[in-house]
Design a protein around this motif. Sequence first.
Motif, PDB file in Angstrom:
ATOM      1  N   VAL A 168      58.063 -59.365   6.181  1.00 35.44           N
ATOM      2  CA  VAL A 168      58.455 -58.179   6.943  1.00 35.44           C
ATOM      3  C   VAL A 168      58.765 -58.551   8.384  1.00 35.44           C
ATOM      4  O   VAL A 168      59.771 -58.126   8.964  1.00 35.44           O
ATOM      5  N   ASN A 169      57.903 -59.350   8.984  1.00 35.11           N
ATOM      6  CA  ASN A 169      58.128 -59.779  10.370  1.00 35.11           C
ATOM      7  C   ASN A 169      59.407 -60.606  10.500  1.00 35.11           C
ATOM      8  O   ASN A 169      60.163 -60.472  11.467  1.00 35.11           O
ATOM      9  N   LEU A 170      59.640 -61.466   9.494  1.00 33.86           N
ATOM     10  CA  LEU A 170      60.851 -62.290   9.517  1.00 33.86           C
ATOM     11  C   LEU A 170      62.096 -61.418   9.399  1.00 33.86           C
ATOM     12  O   LEU A 170      63.059 -61.606  10.149  1.00 33.86           O
ATOM     13  N   ILE A 171      62.057 -60.450   8.488  1.00 37.92           N
ATOM     14  CA  ILE A 171      63.183 -59.524   8.336  1.00 37.92           C
ATOM     15  C   ILE A 171      63.386 -58.718   9.616  1.00 37.92           C
ATOM     16  O   ILE A 171      64.515 -58.428  10.020  1.00 37.92           O
ATOM     17  N   GLY A 172      62.277 -58.378  10.286  1.00 38.27           N
ATOM     18  CA  GLY A 172      62.373 -57.642  11.551  1.00 38.27           C
ATOM     19  C   GLY A 172      63.136 -58.429  12.594  1.00 38.27           C
ATOM     20  O   GLY A 172      63.994 -57.875  13.300  1.00 38.27           O
ATOM     21  N   MET A 173      62.864 -59.724  12.701  1.00 35.39           N
ATOM     22  CA  MET A 173      63.561 -60.553  13.677  1.00 35.39           C
ATOM     23  C   MET A 173      65.031 -60.745  13.303  1.00 35.39           C
ATOM     24  O   MET A 173      65.911 -60.724  14.168  1.00 35.39           O
ATOM     25  N   VAL A 174      65.299 -60.922  12.012  1.00 34.07           N
ATOM     26  CA  VAL A 174      66.686 -61.059  11.559  1.00 34.07           C
ATOM     27  C   VAL A 174      67.456 -59.767  11.824  1.00 34.07           C
ATOM     28  O   VAL A 174      68.617 -59.788  12.252  1.00 34.07           O
ATOM     29  N   THR A 175      66.798 -58.629  11.596  1.00 32.76           N
ATOM     30  CA  THR A 175      67.420 -57.328  11.865  1.00 32.76           C
ATOM     31  C   THR A 175      67.750 -57.172  13.349  1.00 32.76           C
ATOM     32  O   THR A 175      68.781 -56.611  13.720  1.00 32.76           O
ATOM     33  N   PHE A 176      66.866 -57.689  14.208  1.00 35.22           N
ATOM     34  CA  PHE A 176      67.093 -57.612  15.649  1.00 35.22           C
ATOM     35  C   PHE A 176      68.340 -58.407  16.042  1.00 35.22           C
ATOM     36  O   PHE A 176      69.132 -57.958  16.884  1.00 35.22           O
ATOM     37  N   VAL A 177      68.546 -59.565  15.412  1.00 34.69           N
ATOM     38  CA  VAL A 177      69.758 -60.350  15.668  1.00 34.69           C
ATOM     39  C   VAL A 177      70.991 -59.555  15.228  1.00 34.69           C
ATOM     40  O   VAL A 177      72.012 -59.532  15.921  1.00 34.69           O
ATOM     41  N   GLY A 178      70.865 -58.886  14.071  1.00 34.20           N
ATOM     42  CA  GLY A 178      71.961 -58.041  13.609  1.00 34.20           C
ATOM     43  C   GLY A 178      72.264 -56.920  14.583  1.00 34.20           C
ATOM     44  O   GLY A 178      73.435 -56.580  14.816  1.00 34.20           O
ATOM     45  N   PHE A 179      71.218 -56.354  15.178  1.00 40.33           N
ATOM     46  CA  PHE A 179      71.384 -55.292  16.166  1.00 40.33           C
ATOM     47  C   PHE A 179      72.157 -55.790  17.391  1.00 40.33           C
ATOM     48  O   PHE A 179      73.042 -55.101  17.901  1.00 40.33           O
ATOM     49  N   LEU A 180      71.856 -56.992  17.865  1.00 39.31           N
ATOM     50  CA  LEU A 180      72.544 -57.533  19.037  1.00 39.31           C
ATOM     51  C   LEU A 180      74.041 -57.682  18.771  1.00 39.31           C
ATOM     52  O   LEU A 180      74.875 -57.368  19.628  1.00 39.31           O
ATOM     53  N   GLY A 181      74.386 -58.160  17.576  1.00 32.87           N
ATOM     54  CA  GLY A 181      75.797 -58.285  17.229  1.00 32.87           C
ATOM     55  C   GLY A 181      76.476 -56.936  17.096  1.00 32.87           C
ATOM     56  O   GLY A 181      77.655 -56.776  17.433  1.00 32.87           O
ATOM     57  N   TYR A 182      75.723 -55.968  16.614  1.00 34.19           N
ATOM     58  CA  TYR A 182      76.231 -54.603  16.437  1.00 34.19           C
ATOM     59  C   TYR A 182      76.661 -54.009  17.778  1.00 34.19           C
ATOM     60  O   TYR A 182      77.799 -53.514  17.925  1.00 34.19           O
ATOM     61  N   VAL A 183      75.788 -54.043  18.766  1.00 38.84           N
ATOM     62  CA  VAL A 183      76.119 -53.445  20.062  1.00 38.84           C
ATOM     63  C   VAL A 183      77.095 -54.312  20.848  1.00 38.84           C
ATOM     64  O   VAL A 183      77.882 -53.802  21.659  1.00 38.84           O
ATOM     65  N   PHE A 184      77.080 -55.632  20.611  1.00 38.18           N
ATOM     66  CA  PHE A 184      78.029 -56.508  21.302  1.00 38.18           C
ATOM     67  C   PHE A 184      79.460 -56.126  20.964  1.00 38.18           C
ATOM     68  O   PHE A 184      80.329 -56.048  21.843  1.00 38.18           O
ATOM     69  N   GLY A 185      79.732 -55.894  19.670  1.00 37.85           N
ATOM     70  CA  GLY A 185      81.090 -55.566  19.258  1.00 37.85           C
ATOM     71  C   GLY A 185      81.610 -54.307  19.921  1.00 37.85           C
ATOM     72  O   GLY A 185      82.758 -54.256  20.384  1.00 37.85           O
ATOM     73  N   TRP A 186      80.758 -53.266  19.986  1.00 35.69           N
ATOM     74  CA  TRP A 186      81.189 -52.015  20.611  1.00 35.69           C
ATOM     75  C   TRP A 186      81.342 -52.173  22.121  1.00 35.69           C
ATOM     76  O   TRP A 186      82.265 -51.616  22.727  1.00 35.69           O
ATOM     77  N   ALA A 187      80.426 -52.928  22.744  1.00 43.05           N
ATOM     78  CA  ALA A 187      80.551 -53.165  24.181  1.00 43.05           C
ATOM     79  C   ALA A 187      81.835 -53.932  24.489  1.00 43.05           C
ATOM     80  O   ALA A 187      82.563 -53.610  25.443  1.00 43.05           O
ATOM     81  N   LEU A 188      82.134 -54.949  23.680  1.00 44.64           N
ATOM     82  CA  LEU A 188      83.353 -55.736  23.889  1.00 44.64           C
ATOM     83  C   LEU A 188      84.594 -54.858  23.759  1.00 44.64           C
ATOM     84  O   LEU A 188      85.499 -54.919  24.601  1.00 44.64           O
ATOM     85  N   GLY A 189      84.642 -54.010  22.719  1.00 44.26           N
ATOM     86  CA  GLY A 189      85.792 -53.139  22.540  1.00 44.26           C
ATOM     87  C   GLY A 189      85.963 -52.169  23.696  1.00 44.26           C
ATOM     88  O   GLY A 189      87.068 -52.004  24.236  1.00 44.26           O
ATOM     89  N   GLY A 190      84.864 -51.515  24.100  1.00 43.61           N
ATOM     90  CA  GLY A 190      84.929 -50.573  25.207  1.00 43.61           C
ATOM     91  C   GLY A 190      85.351 -51.226  26.505  1.00 43.61           C
ATOM     92  O   GLY A 190      86.162 -50.671  27.272  1.00 43.61           O
ATOM     93  N   ASN A 191      84.828 -52.414  26.759  1.00 45.30           N
ATOM     94  CA  ASN A 191      85.150 -53.106  28.011  1.00 45.30           C
ATOM     95  C   ASN A 191      86.569 -53.657  28.015  1.00 45.30           C
ATOM     96  O   ASN A 191      87.227 -53.697  29.052  1.00 45.30           O
TER      97      ASN A 191
END
Length: 455
Positions: free
Chosen positions: A270-293
């Motif tokens: 569970v903890n490992l999946i939590g950290m992997v999910t957090f990496v996925g979250f960073l990529g998720y918001v990066f894409g939208w920030a890049l597009g908006g900027n």
Amino acid sequence: MKKKLRFFDILALAFSSVFSLELISSQAKLGPSLIFNFVFIGLTYFLCHGLICAELGAAYPDQGGIYVWVKKAYGDRWAARTTWWYWLNVAGFIPATAVVMVSILKEMFLPDLSVWGIVIICILCVWFIVLFNCIDLQKAKWLPIISSISKITVTLVLFIGSLYFIFKNGAVNNFSGRDLIPELNMSFVVLIPVYVYSVTGFDLISCSAGEMENPSKNVPKTVFLSGFFTIFFYILSATAILIVLPAGSISETSGLFDTIVAMFGSKFLVNLIGMVTFVGFLGYVFGWALGGNKVALEAGESGELPKIFAKTNQVYAPVGSAVLLGIVSTGLLIFYGITASTSENLFWTLLAFTSIIFFLPYLVMSFTFLKLRKIDPETERPFKVPFGKPAAYLVTIVHFAFLLFGSISFLLPPEGENPTLYVGSLVIGLLLSIGCGEVLIHQAIKQQKVSAIDA
């Protein structure tokens, strides 16, 4: 521009920016009918959304995406207006998503973390995203690639775990034909905007079209392939959760991790999946920030938004708009820290208007698609919506209708909210945000004209 994005890079950017692990539990909570709902949305709304994004992206493969399309169709002011909405939505979306993600990690790793601890971690995440928006895209593109891999990994773990759970215990929820078909009532209608929201944004890849290899060919391929994978993985992962947990007991925040525990009984996993999910979250918001900027950078360089949006560095990264995005997001997070202990709902109510703003650029894009076909028929369209003018009108009407309904539905107060306060806050937030944009656009264009006269 140096061509920094190959087909695989574009595909990863699109997939990581639209497919959200944070939404899986919310989708699963809706029950087995989610399968029908996603198929329905895929064959109606997404098909229209994808066709429009593919045709415009292939016909006008210029840096700036939706900004360029609207400018060609409706001129400077509407292009700047659309860009402001696009960028402003991201400024509210990032802190809200960060609070949710860090709150989940708090439950897993830091149960005693204070509200201000959450705020500090969220602010660090925001400026990490700002940093990645300011470096060479040749290097930054690895974040969405890693994010996509992490999201696929989590989905595959859920899928394998669900097979193991079925073999051992059987499915908790019933997946018979009757359960797969939703009841055609108001509850079904209210859920439609949720699904629309989860598969909107495939124009985002065209914001960096100037840095792509062969965008006229790769954009249409990417739109439909990433859209298919997004819908497929939503269905696969949410169904896996429903195999393990009763629909009525699924938590929208911790449902994913509760499922892993029920499948494998492993806190470490569970903890490992939590950290992997957090990496996925960073990529998720990066894409939208890049597009908006990226779109804000184009509007800033053309003098339709304030000059700070036009600031770049040696690798043509949108430094000005990225830093401004970080400042606005940080301010919103500090506001959350101040209000969380007494009136936390105020923060979420104020940010709810960004869900409506999210749809506004796409409402404009619907008519941009038709307008450009009419006024610019000479431009070659490597990909074109088939079956001529009737099909183009049908695609536009369906696309616009779903988005308009989604915008209106977000004005409906959630259960337990004060209707007057909720709707009043949304309307005030929308008016202030749109009004602020109009003032900035007016001043920027006025300054542009003065500079032209002086020159």
